[in-house]
Write an enzyme that holds these catalytic residues in place. Structure first.
Site, short mmCIF file in Angstrom:
data_model
loop_
_atom_site.label_atom_id
_atom_site.label_comp_id
_atom_site.label_asym_id
_atom_site.label_seq_id
_atom_site.Cartn_x
_atom_site.Cartn_y
_atom_site.Cartn_z
CE LYS A 71 43.80 -53.72 -20.20
NZ LYS A 71 42.66 -54.83 -20.22
CD GLU A 106 32.82 -66.19 -17.53
OE1 GLU A 106 32.24 -65.71 -16.55
OE2 GLU A 106 33.93 -65.88 -18.09
NE ARG A 132 33.36 -67.17 -12.26
CZ ARG A 132 33.53 -66.12 -11.89
NH1 ARG A 132 33.06 -65.00 -12.25
NH2 ARG A 132 34.61 -66.12 -10.98
#
Ligand SMILES: Cc1ncc(C[n+]2csc(CCOP(=O)(O)OP(=O)(O)O)c2C)c(N)n1
Ligand SMILES: CC(=O)[C@@H](O)[C@H](O)COP(=O)(O)O
Ligand SMILES: [Mg+2]
Length: 625
Positions: free
Chosen positions: A281, A366, A394
């Protein structure tokens, strides 16, 4: 002439000679750093995906073939290679190019993303559609190791095994979520990634041993018994193979030739394939390689120093929340904190530093975070679940079914409530009042400033039931601190009692409404000014009282209108046949694109000037006698 100058439309990369590809990768990196340093954006994820995207673009044919980007924050290189490099200067700006895939932007963007872990489900749907239609386009999804902690991935992988059709999943493993990645899957991938000694044969260990004549059966039996030896034979990708998904890897996610050859082979197979690529990354820009979390999503920055241009450090609502949470945690051992892979973004990281045993990063999960909190609450703890408004969407049923139905003491710290700006329509937190206010046992508080946020947190800890505190992205408002902040259940705050017209503002819009109030006062219009504070239950006494001597109530909220606070006020006024008109200044039935919050408010007529004009008009037409 730069090689990148020859990339002007989809598939142009196929005409670049193989030996020129490394140079093109360097030019793309330089292009990314230079542009994102101006606009801000998700730099580190995109720097890590340069070769991966190039390799995919050499084997896929756009727009016929479908490429889905999970979260989509890492799709800048895809956009550059599909003819949008000249729009990079408008990245994430009002009217400019989105920072996420948008089908409205290009036919090469196969699926809109922004929220994590959706790509495999979407790819599978497209693969099945292809079988039904009898077409032959190639379908691929790119998903990061962080996104691989999201539950939908396992729902899709489970289903994938039954769906015998070609679908390539590229697992982009850079060993990072926004922060350090967490959980068992991350550990599993790490073992594979670090190349732990293991036999390099594929498929089921036992099946292969059974093929060995005579000794095979004995060996297999022996293996079954000696658990340790099975553990030592770490076969990469067994998890996926057992699910019926062929696993290939790990391969170098910066070696274009290896990836191109692997993807070509994989795409020829008519079955689900997962290719595990290892990337870095932030690769190619030292500051981002060293600080991939800081450069995950970065504001405009100085390329030399890697420092953001923003001149002053401000105290954000997140910072106020984090500091108060630590203070509350010191005073009350019942308090626990949960984040879904957003420790720094929500401020839970500060609590975790103080109370590592009482803080939980559950990964991008979540739904699990909410029901996990419910579990904590049933045992007498007070969990604070800190999740951005749009990501909390969600977990709707977990909030309803697992928390509110049981009336559990769970506190939802809903950060990024309201307009967030540059992340655009997938991230605007404009639905939380609408999706929470109709749930029985739920209490919703929208603090007007930093002082009220801390008081509301204290109140929520003391209140024995579900409470949602919603606050916006960015600087904490210091204004209106002179007013007392004495939180009383279901009560609003009368900031000023005037006549004829009452402004009732919600949360972060109290600050905008204050500008309107001040301008009206300056031109001799003495309106009433109320801070709604409790969105559920609404303060019916306040509405009853106002209706006795006011002609009009104007509600101002940065929320979708249908189901927002204003619609609850209207409903109450109508139910009680109160003699007062109500105007709701909110977001009409639309999603809101990317841009600065100021620009978006002007577009939505929620800026002070628009609100002032609208209220002046109401006063001149409806409050004359
Ligand atoms: C449902 C949801 N929760 C949280 C986020 C915030 N988020 C965006 S990217 C990211 C980390 C993704 O990590 P990974 O998939 O490994 O991609 P990388 O940035 O490492 O390339 C998170 C948590 C989100 N977009 N959607
Ligand atoms: C891509 C993604 O979903 C996150 O990186 C998000 O952009 C973070 O938002 P903030 O910048 O408001 O923390
Ligand atoms: Mg990652």
């Amino acid at each position: 002439m730069n090689i990148l100058d020859r990339i002007n439309k989809p598939n142009d990369i196929k005409d670049i000679d193989r030996e020129d590809l490394p140079e093109l990768a360097d030019e793309i990196r330089e292009f990314l750093v230079s542009h994102v340093s101006e606009t801000g954006g998700h730099l580190a994820p995109n720097l890590g995906c340069v070769e991966l995207t190039m390799a995919l673009h050499r084997v896929l044919d756009f727009p016929e073939d479908k490429l889905i980007w999970d979260v989509g924050h890492q799709s800048y290189v895809h956009k550059i290679l599909t003819g949008r490099k000249n729009e990079m200067g408008t990245l994430r700006q009002f009217g400019g190019m989105s920072g996420f895939p948008k089908t409205s932007e290009s036919p090469c963007d196969a699926f809109n993303t922004g929220h994590s872990s959706t790509s495999i489900s979407a790819a599978l749907g497209m693969a099945c559609a292809r079988s039904i239609k009898g077409t032959n386009e190639k379908i691929a999804a790119v998903i990061g190791d962080g996104s691989f902690t999201g539950g939908m991935v396992y729902e899709a992988m489970n289903n994938m095994a039954d769906i015998k059709t070609g679908c390539l999943v590229v697992l982009n493993d850079n060993n990072m979520s926004i922060d350090r990645n967490v959980g068992g899957m991350s550990t599993y991938l790490s073992k594979i990634r670090v190349g732990q000694q293991y036999n390099d044969f594929k498929g089921n260990v036992e099946k292969i041993l059974m093929k060995i004549p005579v000794a095979g059966e004995h060996l297999a039996r022996g293996l079954k018994k000696s658990k340790d030896s099975i553990k030592q034979i770490f076969v990469p990708g067994m998890f996926f193979e057992e699910l019926g998904v062929t696993y290939i890897g790990p391969i170098d996610g910066h070696d274009i030739d290896v990836m191109e050859a692997t993807f070509r082979k994989a795409l020829k197979l008519n079955r689900p394939i997962l290719v595990h690529v290892k990337t870095v990354k932030g690769k190619g820009y030292t500051h981002a390689e060293r600080h991939p979390s800081y450069f995950h999503g970065i504001d405009p920055f100085d390329i030399q120093t890697g420092k953001v241009m923003k001149d002053r450090k401000v105290m954000t609502n997140t910072g106020v929340f984090a500091r108060k949470l630590v203070e509350l945690g010191k005073a009350d051992p019942r308090i626990t904190a949960i984040t879904a892979a957003m420790g720094k973004g929500t401020g839970v990281a500060a609590f975790a530093a103080e109370f590592p045993d009482r803080a939980f990063d559950v990964g991008i999960a979540e739904e699990h975070a909410v029901t996990f909190a419910a579990g904590l609450a049933t045992s007498g703890l007070v969990p604070v679940v800190a999740i951005y408004s749009s990501f909390l969407q969600r977990a709707y049923d977990q909030i309803l079914h697992d928390v509110c139905l049981q009336k559990l003491h769970v506190i939802f710290a809903i950060d990024r409530s309201g307009l967030v700006g540059a992340d655009g329509d997938t991230h605007q937190g404009i639905f939380d009042t609408a999706f929470l206010s109709h749930i029985p046992n739920m209490t919703i508080i929208a603090p007007k400033n930093r002082y009220e946020l801390t008081r509301a947190m204290e109140w929520a800890v003391a209140y024995d039931g579900p409470v949602a505190l919603k606050y916006s992205r960015g600087e904490a408002y210091y204004g209106l601190k002179e007013y007392n902040v004495d939180i009383e259940y279901g009560r609003s705050e009368m900031i000023h009692r005037g006549q004829k017209l009452a402004i009732v503002a919600v949360g972060n819009m109290v600050q905008e409404a204050e500008k309107v109030y001040d301008r009206l006062l300056a031109d001799g219009t003495n309106v009433t000014f109320v801070n709604a504070r409790f969105l559920k239950p609404i303060d019916t006494d306040m509405i009853d009282e106002l209706s006795k001597d006011h002609k009009h109530i104007v509600v101002i909220e940065e929320e979708i209108k249908h189901g927002g606070y204003g619609s609850l006020v209207e409903e109450y006024v109508m139910d009680r046949h109160l003699d007062v008109d109500v105007t709701v200044c909110a977001i009409e039935d639309t999603f809101v694109q990317h841009g600065s919050v100021e620009e978006l408010r002007r577009m939505l007529k929620l800026d002070a000037d628009s609100l002032y004009d609208r209220i002046k008009h109401i006063i001149s037409t409806d409050c004359t006698e």
